[in-house]
Design a protein around this motif. Structure first.
Motif, mmCIF file in Angstrom:
data_model
loop_
_atom_site.group_PDB
_atom_site.id
_atom_site.type_symbol
_atom_site.label_atom_id
_atom_site.label_comp_id
_atom_site.label_asym_id
_atom_site.label_seq_id
_atom_site.Cartn_x
_atom_site.Cartn_y
_atom_site.Cartn_z
ATOM 1 N N LEU A 8 0.829 -1.206 0.000
ATOM 2 C CA LEU A 8 0.000 0.000 0.000
ATOM 3 C C LEU A 8 0.864 1.257 0.000
ATOM 4 O O LEU A 8 0.538 2.249 -0.678
ATOM 5 C CB LEU A 8 -0.941 -0.005 1.202
ATOM 6 N N LEU A 9 1.961 1.242 0.734
ATOM 7 C CA LEU A 9 2.865 2.392 0.745
ATOM 8 C C LEU A 9 3.578 2.548 -0.595
ATOM 9 O O LEU A 9 3.871 3.668 -1.014
ATOM 10 C CB LEU A 9 3.883 2.249 1.874
ATOM 11 N N CYS A 10 3.847 1.450 -1.269
ATOM 12 C CA CYS A 10 4.451 1.527 -2.603
ATOM 13 C C CYS A 10 3.470 2.121 -3.605
ATOM 14 O O CYS A 10 3.839 2.946 -4.449
ATOM 15 C CB CYS A 10 4.905 0.150 -3.058
ATOM 16 N N VAL A 11 2.224 1.704 -3.507
ATOM 17 C CA VAL A 11 1.194 2.197 -4.428
ATOM 18 C C VAL A 11 0.873 3.656 -4.147
ATOM 19 O O VAL A 11 0.662 4.450 -5.065
ATOM 20 C CB VAL A 11 -0.075 1.322 -4.314
ATOM 21 N N ASN A 12 0.828 4.021 -2.856
ATOM 22 C CA ASN A 12 0.460 5.384 -2.469
ATOM 23 C C ASN A 12 1.350 5.831 -1.309
ATOM 24 O O ASN A 12 0.987 5.667 -0.147
ATOM 25 C CB ASN A 12 -1.008 5.444 -2.066
#
Length: 299
Positions: free
Chosen positions: A224-228
């Motif tokens: 999730l941190l990679c995506v956003n």
């Protein structure tokens, strides 16, 4: 319990594959969904599943031959193909089964939850010549297709492709979000590819936490941190998951960064939304102080 070494070594590759799928030209969502599936299926080969979707799209196009794409008749024919011929259905009996979240399992088992069935529907529809978009409807992912006279058709793939009226949507919103939730136009705006991936990941993380599968939940928080990267609430969640997994150095790093980036009122608001006292500023500071002492003792 130490964080699974196997998971920790795989997260970078899965994150790279997911970013590549999100940045690819076009509207394909299936490659990103299959990258997510590698959380549980590390050796998954996406090509047979992409080929299967291509074949379903070609067969659906045959069923739609001669029909106006922007019509309820075309959607009816597509529904008949997907839900009667191919046998896709919403998994009402085992909604919490994590296999419902993974596109390979949905294609193999022909059952899933609203968002995973929506991915199948969108991908097959686009290959058959119908542009169907996702709707990030609260509590129940929906689809939108262009209808005749400029009217949009709202589709519920979890219930066999049922066409929903405005009254149906309002009733669903009350059921999912309560009487106080206002029904307004932005609720039905199209979801982007990134929106859909984020919702799939959030659904999966919540399920893993409920199952107390903390290594997998931490894996998802990293994705999730990679995506956003702006989703700093994931730093808090990943830090708390690392704490539960006794990875104290990583927990300290994430929680300190979260507190540094988040104003106190934002921390309180996010803790209230999560319904957990663990995420309140006082509890987080207690965790950070304890982690500092523990990590210092390792040095």
């Amino acid at each position: 319990m130490p964080y699974s070494f196997n998971l920790s070594t795989r997260v970078g590759q899965v994150a790279d594959d997911l970013q590549h799928a999100l940045n690819a030209p076009g509207a394909d969502i299936a490659p990103a969904a299959l990258a997510i599936a590698r959380i549980e299926y590390p050796a998954l080969d996406p090509e047979p599943y992409l080929d299967q979707i291509d074949q379903m799209g070609a067969r659906a196009a045959e069923r739609l031959h001669g029909l106006q794409p922007e019509s309820s008749e075309a959607i009816g024919a597509l529904n008949e193909y997907l839900f009667e011929e191919e046998g896709f259905r919403g998994n009402r009996e085992n909604y919490e089964d994590p296999r419902n979240c993974f596109l390979n399992e949905v294609l193999d088992r022909r059952t899933g939850i609203p968002i995973s069935l929506s991915v199948v529907y969108m991908e097959v529809a686009r290959r058959a010549g119908i542009e169907v978009t996702g709707i990030n409807f609260p509590g129940h992912f929906l689809l939108r297709a262009p209808g005749p006279m400029g009217d949009d058709l709202i589709i519920d793939p979890f219930h066999g492709g049922a066409l929903l009226s405005e009254f149906d949507c309002r009733q669903m919103l009350r059921n999912q979000a309560g009487e106080d939730e206002a029904y307004h136009g932005p609720i039905l705006i199209p979801a982007t590819r990134q929106d859909i991936v984020q919702r799939m990941l959030v659904n999966l993380k919540r399920l893993y936490v409920r199952m107390r599968s903390f290594p997998q939940a931490r894996f998802v928080s990293t994705l999730l941190l990679c995506v956003n990267p702006s989703a700093i609430g994931e730093l808090r969640d990943r830090g708390l998951l690392a704490y539960h997994l006794e990875d104290f150095s990583s927990a300290l790093r994430d929680l300190e960064e979260y507190l540094r980036l988040s104003p106190a009122e934002v921390v309180m608001e996010e803790a209230a939304e999560s319904g957990s006292e663990e995420g309140t500023p006082a509890r987080l500071l207690d965790h950070v102080k304890a982690l500092r002492r523990r990590v210092a003792s390792f040095n």
